[in-house]
Design a protein around this motif. Structure first.
Motif, PDB file in Angstrom:
ATOM      1  N   GLN A  15      -0.156   4.670  14.227  1.00  0.00           N
ATOM      2  CA  GLN A  15      -0.276   3.931  15.480  1.00  0.00           C
ATOM      3  C   GLN A  15      -1.262   2.768  15.376  1.00  0.00           C
ATOM      4  O   GLN A  15      -1.370   1.964  16.300  1.00  0.00           O
ATOM      5  N   PHE A  16      -1.990   2.667  14.267  1.00  0.00           N
ATOM      6  CA  PHE A  16      -3.038   1.655  14.098  1.00  0.00           C
ATOM      7  C   PHE A  16      -2.592   0.591  13.098  1.00  0.00           C
ATOM      8  O   PHE A  16      -2.618   0.832  11.888  1.00  0.00           O
ATOM      9  N   PRO A  17      -2.202  -0.574  13.567  1.00  0.00           N
ATOM     10  CA  PRO A  17      -1.744  -1.611  12.630  1.00  0.00           C
ATOM     11  C   PRO A  17      -2.785  -1.961  11.569  1.00  0.00           C
ATOM     12  O   PRO A  17      -2.435  -2.167  10.399  1.00  0.00           O
ATOM     13  N   ALA A  18      -4.050  -2.022  11.957  1.00  0.00           N
ATOM     14  CA  ALA A  18      -5.086  -2.444  11.011  1.00  0.00           C
ATOM     15  C   ALA A  18      -5.235  -1.482   9.848  1.00  0.00           C
ATOM     16  O   ALA A  18      -5.630  -1.891   8.739  1.00  0.00           O
ATOM     17  N   LEU A  19      -4.923  -0.219  10.066  1.00  0.00           N
ATOM     18  CA  LEU A  19      -5.092   0.776   9.013  1.00  0.00           C
ATOM     19  C   LEU A  19      -4.060   0.624   7.901  1.00  0.00           C
ATOM     20  O   LEU A  19      -4.159   1.298   6.868  1.00  0.00           O
ATOM     21  N   GLN A  20      -3.105  -0.260   8.097  1.00  0.00           N
ATOM     22  CA  GLN A  20      -2.087  -0.489   7.070  1.00  0.00           C
ATOM     23  C   GLN A  20      -2.513  -1.595   6.093  1.00  0.00           C
ATOM     24  O   GLN A  20      -1.790  -1.906   5.133  1.00  0.00           O
ATOM     25  N   LEU A  21      -3.678  -2.184   6.318  1.00  0.00           N
ATOM     26  CA  LEU A  21      -4.162  -3.267   5.465  1.00  0.00           C
ATOM     27  C   LEU A  21      -4.316  -2.800   4.018  1.00  0.00           C
ATOM     28  O   LEU A  21      -4.812  -1.714   3.752  1.00  0.00           O
ATOM     29  N   GLU A  22      -3.859  -3.648   3.081  1.00  0.00           N
ATOM     30  CA  GLU A  22      -4.012  -3.347   1.668  1.00  0.00           C
ATOM     31  C   GLU A  22      -4.854  -4.420   0.988  1.00  0.00           C
ATOM     32  O   GLU A  22      -4.767  -5.604   1.316  1.00  0.00           O
ATOM     33  N   ILE A  23      -5.676  -3.974   0.046  1.00  0.00           N
ATOM     34  CA  ILE A  23      -6.499  -4.886  -0.753  1.00  0.00           C
ATOM     35  C   ILE A  23      -6.250  -4.555  -2.217  1.00  0.00           C
ATOM     36  O   ILE A  23      -6.491  -3.420  -2.653  1.00  0.00           O
ATOM     37  N   ASP A  24      -5.732  -5.524  -2.939  1.00  0.00           N
ATOM     38  CA  ASP A  24      -5.394  -5.329  -4.360  1.00  0.00           C
ATOM     39  C   ASP A  24      -4.471  -4.127  -4.558  1.00  0.00           C
ATOM     40  O   ASP A  24      -4.641  -3.328  -5.498  1.00  0.00           O
ATOM     41  N   GLY A  25      -3.521  -3.975  -3.632  1.00  0.00           N
ATOM     42  CA  GLY A  25      -2.522  -2.934  -3.781  1.00  0.00           C
ATOM     43  C   GLY A  25      -2.941  -1.561  -3.307  1.00  0.00           C
ATOM     44  O   GLY A  25      -2.149  -0.616  -3.407  1.00  0.00           O
ATOM     45  N   ARG A  26      -4.145  -1.425  -2.770  1.00  0.00           N
ATOM     46  CA  ARG A  26      -4.612  -0.138  -2.267  1.00  0.00           C
ATOM     47  C   ARG A  26      -4.935  -0.255  -0.787  1.00  0.00           C
ATOM     48  O   ARG A  26      -5.454  -1.285  -0.325  1.00  0.00           O
ATOM     49  N   THR A  27      -4.649   0.807  -0.050  1.00  0.00           N
ATOM     50  CA  THR A  27      -4.923   0.796   1.385  1.00  0.00           C
ATOM     51  C   THR A  27      -6.421   0.713   1.627  1.00  0.00           C
ATOM     52  O   THR A  27      -7.205   1.441   1.009  1.00  0.00           O
ATOM     53  N   ALA A  28      -6.829  -0.183   2.507  1.00  0.00           N
ATOM     54  CA  ALA A  28      -8.244  -0.334   2.838  1.00  0.00           C
ATOM     55  C   ALA A  28      -8.771   0.937   3.493  1.00  0.00           C
ATOM     56  O   ALA A  28      -8.039   1.654   4.188  1.00  0.00           O
ATOM     57  N   VAL A  29     -10.055   1.212   3.270  1.00  0.00           N
ATOM     58  CA  VAL A  29     -10.710   2.393   3.835  1.00  0.00           C
ATOM     59  C   VAL A  29     -11.738   1.922   4.862  1.00  0.00           C
ATOM     60  O   VAL A  29     -12.754   1.326   4.512  1.00  0.00           O
ATOM     61  N   GLU A 402      -9.722   9.676   1.754  1.00  0.00           N
ATOM     62  CA  GLU A 402     -10.672   8.566   1.891  1.00  0.00           C
ATOM     63  C   GLU A 402     -12.099   9.037   1.634  1.00  0.00           C
ATOM     64  O   GLU A 402     -12.912   8.295   1.071  1.00  0.00           O
ATOM     65  N   VAL A 403     -12.410  10.270   2.042  1.00  0.00           N
ATOM     66  CA  VAL A 403     -13.722  10.833   1.717  1.00  0.00           C
ATOM     67  C   VAL A 403     -13.887  10.892   0.202  1.00  0.00           C
ATOM     68  O   VAL A 403     -14.907  10.464  -0.353  1.00  0.00           O
ATOM     69  N   ASP A 404     -12.861  11.403  -0.480  1.00  0.00           N
ATOM     70  CA  ASP A 404     -12.920  11.513  -1.938  1.00  0.00           C
ATOM     71  C   ASP A 404     -13.030  10.137  -2.593  1.00  0.00           C
ATOM     72  O   ASP A 404     -13.736   9.965  -3.599  1.00  0.00           O
ATOM     73  N   ARG A 405     -12.338   9.174  -1.997  1.00  0.00           N
ATOM     74  CA  ARG A 405     -12.339   7.844  -2.604  1.00  0.00           C
ATOM     75  C   ARG A 405     -13.720   7.195  -2.537  1.00  0.00           C
ATOM     76  O   ARG A 405     -14.178   6.599  -3.515  1.00  0.00           O
ATOM     77  N   VAL A 406     -14.408   7.335  -1.405  1.00  0.00           N
ATOM     78  CA  VAL A 406     -15.737   6.729  -1.311  1.00  0.00           C
ATOM     79  C   VAL A 406     -16.731   7.479  -2.185  1.00  0.00           C
ATOM     80  O   VAL A 406     -17.622   6.879  -2.799  1.00  0.00           O
TER      81      VAL A 406
END
Length: 414
Positions: A15-29, A402-406
């Protein structure tokens, strides 16, 4: 690693358009929620809908003005449900929490006398400190400071009784720290302050996206939040007991509306934002599913959110112990997760907060660094002149991945 909740944010994330943002092929966190959350499409649609429909200023005897009045009344009712206020007229809208607090501080200061006292805390955002310091300075009022424990960053409510006396006029206190995530027992603090004859104002800006607010149960005199911290637009919302809003003199152009809510709202409101406020409250309520009143849905939704966010906190804290040179400030005891929000101030030995945030940002992981206007917190920790800390903030649309990624990114920084 065991999770505390089966809550699945993935359907909500869509439901959140901004959460679909990608940076260098990966979804932004997005871990910058304490500074402002993203908004669902329903909020965007509500704001566009108001502007597309055509609105006018309030109070007119024609269609578009009546539409504006309807939008405003709907937002007031939505926030009445969100806060569990007694009536819509106890809800006041403003540009932001800071502006509303300055307005309120100026009005309350008219009732103070030289030698009166107020209490502020070192755990608060400066928007709940500076307005009161300036008001006190203007009218010769003494400021008392309530400290926090620098070990676990929790407010020293055991010291509050020593600060309160018959001269105390106000306690300005935070519901939860925007810097280190600590939650304050504001109900107990309110009881102590009222027993001494003092009013209580609660800053719930950081707490609002993470826990249920009930101003009737708290019995606070005033409470403030900002809708953009709980998936809405940039609008501040003040709750005040009706009799207090009615009795106090608001600084406003003439003639002031008779109803307390309008009496405190200066200038023309951002009506499209008010449409977004209603949509944001409805979004949070929708997490509970169908059935019941909006308040009942909010109660259920916030319980689901809190349980899930505790699981995020658990995963982060357990993982943080495996990251070399990483220090987490505030509560880290797994048995005390109910006492904090999923907001973590951290440092890495040998690296500045700015360099950590910059390196994470380059990887599409968005976090804040510095003091985030928690100036008194950073000063008390001795970090204000050292560049502050890195703030990692989770909300319910964040995931375990996302927790694991950070955590992985933090581990690789050194």
């Amino acid at each position: 690693m065991n999770n505390l909740s089966p809550f699945d944010p993935n359907s909500l994330r869509l439901q959140f358009p901004a959460l679909q943002l990608e940076i260098d092929g990966r979804t932004a966190v997005y871990l910058d929620g304490p500074g402002g959350t993203q908004v669902p499409q329903s909020v965007i649609d509500a704001m566009i809908g108001y502007l597309s429909h055509g609105g006018s200023n309030s109070g007119g005897p024609f269609l578009t003005s009546q539409y504006t009045d309807h939008i405003t009344n709907a937002a007031r009712t939505a926030m009445m449900d969100f806060y569990n206020a007694r009536r819509p007229d106890e809800i006041v809208f403003g540009q932001n929490m800071t502006s509303l607090n300055f307005s309120l501080s100026r009005a309350l200061a008219r009732t103070w006398q030289p030698g009166d006292e107020i209490i502020v805390t070192r755990l608060d955002h400066d928007a709940n400190i500076s307005p009161w310091l300036l008001a006190a300075q203007d009218c010769g009022v003494i400021v008392r400071w309530l400290d926090f424990d620098p070990v676990d960053c929790t407010l020293r409510l055991d010291l509050l009784t020593d600060l309160l006396n018959e001269k105390t006029r106000l306690l300005a206190i935070t519901y939860a720290s925007n810097a280190v995530g600590s939650i304050t027992n504001v109900q107990h603090a309110t009881e102590l302050a009222h027993a001494a004859g003092a009013m209580v104002l609660i800053d719930s800006v950081h707490y609002a996206p993470h826990g249920l607010i009930d101003v009737q149960a708290l019995d606070c005199d005033f409470l403030i939040s900002s809708a953009y911290k709980y998936f809405g637009p940039h609008t501040g919302i003040l709750y005040g007991k009706y009799e207090l809003l009615d009795a106090l003199t608001a600084y406003k152009v003439r003639p002031a509306p008779a109803k307390p809510a309008g009496k405190w709202e200066t200038g023309t409101q951002s009506f499209e934002s008010l449409a977004g406020v209603t949509a944001a409250v409805d979004y949070v309520a929708s997490i509970a599913g169908e059935g019941g009143t909006r308040r009942e849905q909010l109660v259920q939704a916030m319980q689901q959110i809190k349980t899930y966010e505790m699981a995020l906190s658990q995963r982060f804290l357990l993982g943080a112990t495996q990251v070399a040179d990483l220090r987490v400030f505030g509560i880290t005891d797994m048995e005390r997760l109910t006492e904090r929000t999923p907001t973590f101030a951290v440092s890495i030995d040998g690296m500045t907060a700015e360099s950590v945030a910059t390196r994470l940002g380059e990887q599409g992981i968005f976090v804040w660094h510095g003091h985030y206007y928690a100036v008194a917190v950073m000063a008390r920790l001795g970090l204000l002149d050292e560049g502050g800390l890195v703030r990692i903030g989770f909300v319910h649309y964040n995931t375990f991945d996302e927790v694991d990624r950070v955590l992985e990114a933090l581990a690789q920084l050194r």
